[in-house]
Design a protein around this motif. Structure first.
Motif, PDB file in Angstrom:
ATOM      1  N   VAL A 134      21.286  -6.774 -14.898  1.00 31.58           N
ATOM      2  CA  VAL A 134      22.494  -7.493 -14.515  1.00 31.58           C
ATOM      3  C   VAL A 134      23.243  -6.664 -13.481  1.00 31.58           C
ATOM      4  CG1 VAL A 134      24.690  -8.469 -15.294  1.00 31.58           C
ATOM      5  CG2 VAL A 134      22.681  -8.575 -16.784  1.00 31.58           C
ATOM      6  N   ASP A 135      23.757  -7.332 -12.463  1.00 31.82           N
ATOM      7  CA  ASP A 135      24.624  -6.694 -11.480  1.00 31.82           C
ATOM      8  C   ASP A 135      26.053  -7.127 -11.784  1.00 31.82           C
ATOM      9  OD1 ASP A 135      26.014  -5.680  -9.361  1.00 31.82           O
ATOM     10  OD2 ASP A 135      24.671  -6.433  -7.813  1.00 31.82           O
ATOM     11  N   GLN A 136      26.836  -6.245 -12.375  1.00 30.99           N
ATOM     12  CA  GLN A 136      28.212  -6.546 -12.746  1.00 30.99           C
ATOM     13  C   GLN A 136      29.167  -5.853 -11.788  1.00 30.99           C
ATOM     14  OE1 GLN A 136      28.815  -5.465 -16.864  1.00 30.99           O
ATOM     15  NE2 GLN A 136      28.097  -7.443 -17.591  1.00 30.99           N
ATOM     16  N   ASN A 137      29.635  -6.612 -10.804  1.00 30.31           N
ATOM     17  CA  ASN A 137      30.603  -6.077  -9.842  1.00 30.31           C
ATOM     18  C   ASN A 137      30.126  -4.770  -9.210  1.00 30.31           C
ATOM     19  OD1 ASN A 137      32.450  -8.204 -10.400  1.00 30.31           O
ATOM     20  ND2 ASN A 137      33.158  -7.109 -12.217  1.00 30.31           N
ATOM     21  N   GLY A 138      28.855  -4.766  -8.827  1.00 25.40           N
ATOM     22  CA  GLY A 138      28.312  -3.587  -8.167  1.00 25.40           C
ATOM     23  C   GLY A 138      27.768  -2.535  -9.103  1.00 25.40           C
ATOM     24  N   SER A 139      27.857  -2.755 -10.402  1.00 26.45           N
ATOM     25  CA  SER A 139      27.314  -1.811 -11.372  1.00 26.45           C
ATOM     26  C   SER A 139      26.067  -2.415 -12.004  1.00 26.45           C
ATOM     27  CB  SER A 139      28.352  -1.506 -12.463  1.00 26.45           C
ATOM     28  OG  SER A 139      27.819  -0.636 -13.431  1.00 26.45           O
ATOM     29  N   ALA A 140      24.944  -1.712 -11.902  1.00 20.96           N
ATOM     30  CA  ALA A 140      23.679  -2.227 -12.420  1.00 20.96           C
ATOM     31  C   ALA A 140      23.512  -1.843 -13.879  1.00 20.96           C
ATOM     32  CB  ALA A 140      22.518  -1.681 -11.607  1.00 20.96           C
ATOM     33  N   LEU A 141      23.217  -2.833 -14.716  1.00 20.70           N
ATOM     34  CA  LEU A 141      22.932  -2.600 -16.128  1.00 20.70           C
ATOM     35  C   LEU A 141      21.495  -3.011 -16.411  1.00 20.70           C
ATOM     36  CD1 LEU A 141      26.192  -3.900 -17.870  1.00 20.70           C
ATOM     37  CD2 LEU A 141      25.521  -1.529 -17.444  1.00 20.70           C
ATOM     38  N   LEU A 142      20.687  -2.080 -16.879  1.00 19.33           N
ATOM     39  CA  LEU A 142      19.309  -2.345 -17.257  1.00 19.33           C
ATOM     40  C   LEU A 142      19.212  -2.330 -18.778  1.00 19.33           C
ATOM     41  CD1 LEU A 142      17.479   0.062 -14.767  1.00 19.33           C
ATOM     42  CD2 LEU A 142      18.254  -2.280 -14.350  1.00 19.33           C
ATOM     43  N   GLU A 143      18.539  -3.333 -19.344  1.00 24.33           N
ATOM     44  CA  GLU A 143      18.356  -3.382 -20.792  1.00 24.33           C
ATOM     45  C   GLU A 143      16.878  -3.225 -21.106  1.00 24.33           C
ATOM     46  OE1 GLU A 143      19.655  -6.009 -24.706  1.00 24.33           O
ATOM     47  OE2 GLU A 143      19.930  -6.826 -22.691  1.00 24.33           O
ATOM     48  N   TRP A 144      16.573  -2.337 -22.086  1.00 18.58           N
ATOM     49  CA  TRP A 144      15.205  -1.974 -22.407  1.00 18.58           C
ATOM     50  C   TRP A 144      14.770  -2.577 -23.737  1.00 18.58           C
ATOM     51  CZ3 TRP A 144      13.329   0.551 -18.247  1.00 18.58           C
ATOM     52  CH2 TRP A 144      14.246   1.213 -17.426  1.00 18.58           C
ATOM     53  N   GLU A 145      13.469  -2.767 -23.862  1.00 18.86           N
ATOM     54  CA  GLU A 145      12.884  -3.239 -25.119  1.00 18.86           C
ATOM     55  C   GLU A 145      12.222  -2.078 -25.859  1.00 18.86           C
ATOM     56  OE1 GLU A 145      10.133  -6.378 -24.584  1.00 18.86           O
ATOM     57  OE2 GLU A 145      11.613  -7.846 -23.907  1.00 18.86           O
ATOM     58  N   ASP A 146      12.273  -2.178 -27.193  1.00 20.41           N
ATOM     59  CA  ASP A 146      11.508  -1.281 -28.067  1.00 20.41           C
ATOM     60  C   ASP A 146      11.807   0.198 -27.850  1.00 20.41           C
ATOM     61  OD1 ASP A 146      10.240  -3.564 -29.080  1.00 20.41           O
ATOM     62  OD2 ASP A 146       8.701  -3.477 -27.501  1.00 20.41           O
ATOM     63  N   LEU A 147      13.044   0.517 -27.481  1.00 19.31           N
ATOM     64  CA  LEU A 147      13.420   1.924 -27.447  1.00 19.31           C
ATOM     65  C   LEU A 147      13.586   2.438 -28.877  1.00 19.31           C
ATOM     66  CD1 LEU A 147      16.112   2.422 -24.653  1.00 19.31           C
ATOM     67  CD2 LEU A 147      13.755   3.205 -24.654  1.00 19.31           C
ATOM     68  N   PRO A 148      13.278   3.699 -29.132  1.00 16.27           N
ATOM     69  CA  PRO A 148      13.579   4.263 -30.458  1.00 16.27           C
ATOM     70  C   PRO A 148      15.058   4.081 -30.780  1.00 16.27           C
ATOM     71  CG  PRO A 148      12.208   5.759 -29.185  1.00 16.27           C
ATOM     72  CD  PRO A 148      12.606   4.668 -28.246  1.00 16.27           C
ATOM     73  N   THR A 149      15.371   4.027 -32.057  1.00 13.30           N
ATOM     74  CA  THR A 149      16.738   3.731 -32.491  1.00 13.30           C
ATOM     75  C   THR A 149      17.758   4.685 -31.894  1.00 13.30           C
ATOM     76  OG1 THR A 149      15.851   2.911 -34.579  1.00 13.30           O
ATOM     77  CG2 THR A 149      18.218   3.379 -34.505  1.00 13.30           C
ATOM     78  N   TYR A 150      17.427   5.969 -31.823  1.00 13.22           N
ATOM     79  CA  TYR A 150      18.377   6.951 -31.340  1.00 13.22           C
ATOM     80  C   TYR A 150      17.919   7.519 -29.995  1.00 13.22           C
ATOM     81  CZ  TYR A 150      19.515   6.484 -36.232  1.00 13.22           C
ATOM     82  OH  TYR A 150      19.825   5.974 -37.471  1.00 13.22           O
ATOM     83  N   ALA A 151      17.607   6.602 -29.087  1.00 15.14           N
ATOM     84  CA  ALA A 151      17.208   6.999 -27.733  1.00 15.14           C
ATOM     85  C   ALA A 151      18.056   6.262 -26.714  1.00 15.14           C
ATOM     86  CB  ALA A 151      15.733   6.701 -27.496  1.00 15.14           C
ATOM     87  N   HIS A 152      18.250   6.887 -25.586  1.00 19.99           N
ATOM     88  CA  HIS A 152      19.028   6.272 -24.508  1.00 19.99           C
ATOM     89  C   HIS A 152      18.490   6.749 -23.174  1.00 19.99           C
ATOM     90  CE1 HIS A 152      22.459   4.221 -22.737  1.00 19.99           C
ATOM     91  NE2 HIS A 152      22.639   5.272 -21.957  1.00 19.99           N
ATOM     92  N   ILE A 153      18.560   5.888 -22.164  1.00 18.54           N
ATOM     93  CA  ILE A 153      18.069   6.213 -20.823  1.00 18.54           C
ATOM     94  C   ILE A 153      19.241   6.243 -19.849  1.00 18.54           C
ATOM     95  CG2 ILE A 153      16.561   5.513 -18.917  1.00 18.54           C
ATOM     96  CD1 ILE A 153      14.754   4.188 -20.950  1.00 18.54           C
ATOM     97  N   ASP A 154      19.315   7.287 -19.054  1.00 14.53           N
ATOM     98  CA  ASP A 154      20.327   7.405 -18.001  1.00 14.53           C
ATOM     99  C   ASP A 154      19.631   7.584 -16.662  1.00 14.53           C
ATOM    100  OD1 ASP A 154      23.227   7.801 -19.272  1.00 14.53           O
ATOM    101  OD2 ASP A 154      21.757   8.767 -20.576  1.00 14.53           O
ATOM    102  N   ILE A 155      20.152   6.900 -15.636  1.00 17.42           N
ATOM    103  CA  ILE A 155      19.566   6.945 -14.294  1.00 17.42           C
ATOM    104  C   ILE A 155      20.671   7.177 -13.274  1.00 17.42           C
ATOM    105  CG2 ILE A 155      18.269   5.679 -12.515  1.00 17.42           C
ATOM    106  CD1 ILE A 155      16.970   4.059 -14.729  1.00 17.42           C
TER     107      ILE A 155
END
Length: 358
Positions: A305-326
């Motif tokens: 999603v492009d929200q006012n110039g901010s890109a949000l990526l949503e991932w599938e099947d990530l481990p419960t306590y995992a997060h991705i930063d780019i």
């Protein structure tokens, strides 16, 4: 800038210009933003000063500024700027008055009497304006901007944000922010190394926020898996020497780090910078991110999603306590749009993402 849609937008543009002047200097520079509210008028007038000790200002940088004639801007600001600047080789300090409401470009800038430097050797620029903008709103915008700047870890710029209240004589509240406040950087460090270190600091903060430090999210960096890549092209007819950097971090823990961490969920906000200043994600960068074969690295992109110039990526099947930063940083001169997309994709292929897979 095609137009000054708001005072906050103008201030961030002027701060970005000050950053460039500091980067051009070979010395340690200070960038100061002072907000001073005077309650004498109703509503109170807010004075804004943006100053730096970088190289002197080139007046050409103001030629593209235009005043947006929407009523909101008209009511809050008169379109006038005061500019004071000098370079290291100048014998005088130059003063100018800039009226962005002036429709004739040649009449926008008025030169005022200069002052002698009396042999002193220094350089810098100060730009000031007055507005009826709410201090709290503007302060939030500038603070958020500066906190993002910390991710770049520019080694030669100290950033200062000061709030002055004119109702009590001599009162002054300072909120000091330095571009390298998180760690003392070993010297020298490349831009991509600074970017990696800055993103690691960002990830270890409270819920990936920009404002709070939190030692319960990730008290150390053992759970961080980092991949980075850099692509550049030599100057040619097709390109002009632009550099593109990218850093990806996957944070993993076997147990809930803290409630604030889980609040971010399986979504990634892509942080973007252009020429060492925060910016909205471009369509070419968005297209390039979508074009990456994430499954090849064990990742599945569910949506974007492009929200006012901010890109949000949503991932599938990530481990419960995992997060991705780019984070993406593009600097120097512009490539053609398609070429820019290929540059981002090339980075993904070159990055050591095998360490980030599940």
């Amino acid at each position: 800038m095609d137009g000054v849609a708001s005072v906050p937008k103008l201030c961030l543009h002027l701060i970005s210009s000050a950053i460039q002047r500091c980067r051009m200097s070979e010395d340690l520079c200070r960038l100061s933003v002072v907000l001073k509210r005077s309650p004498v008028s109703d509503p109170p007038i807010l004075g804004i000063s943006i100053s730096d000790t970088g190289v002197g200002s080139c007046l050409e940088e103001f030629k593209d500024l235009r005043y947006s004639r929407d009523w909101a801007s008209f009511e809050k600001w008169d379109g006038e700027l005061s500019v004071t600047t000098t370079s290291i080789c100048d014998r005088e300090i130059h003063h100018y008055h800039l009226n962005l409401k002036e429709s004739v470009p040649t009449n926008m800038l008025t030169e005022l009497p200069s002052k002698p430097k009396n042999g002193a050797k220094f350089s810098g620029t100060e730009i000031s304006l007055s507005t009826f903008e709410r201090m709290d709103d503007l302060l939030a915008e500038i603070t958020h901007f500066f906190r993002k700047m910390l991710i770049l870890k520019i080694p030669n710029i100290a950033i200062e944000l000061v709030i002055e209240h004119g109702d009590i004589r001599g009162s002054r509240y300072g909120n000091f922010i330095q571009a390298n406040e998180c760690n003392h950087l070993p010297s020298p460090m490349s831009n991509i190394e600074c970017l990696k270190s800055g993103l690691e600091d960002f990830v270890c903060k409270h819920g990936n926020s920009l404002n709070e430090k939190c030692f319960s999210c990730f008290p150390n960096r053992e759970h961080l898996k980092v991949g980075s890549g850099l692509a550049c092209r030599a100057e040619s007819q097709r390109s002009t020497g632009q550099v593109m950097e990218a850093v990806i971090i996957i944070s993993e823990s076997s147990e809930p780090p803290s409630p604030c961490f889980s609040a971010s969920g399986p979504k990634t906000e892509v942080l973007c910078f252009y020429d060492f200043s925060p910016c909205a994600i471009s369509q070419s960068s968005m297209n390039a991110l979508i074009s990456i074969d994430w499954k090849n690295y064990g990742l599945t992109l569910r949506s974007f999603v492009d929200q006012n110039g901010s890109a949000l990526l949503e991932w599938e099947d990530l481990p419960t306590y995992a997060h991705i930063d780019i984070v993406l940083h593009c600097y120097h001169k512009q490539y053609p749009l398609l070429y820019f997309m290929h540059l981002v994709i090339d980075i993904a292929q070159e990055m050591t993402l095998t360490c980030l897979t599940k």
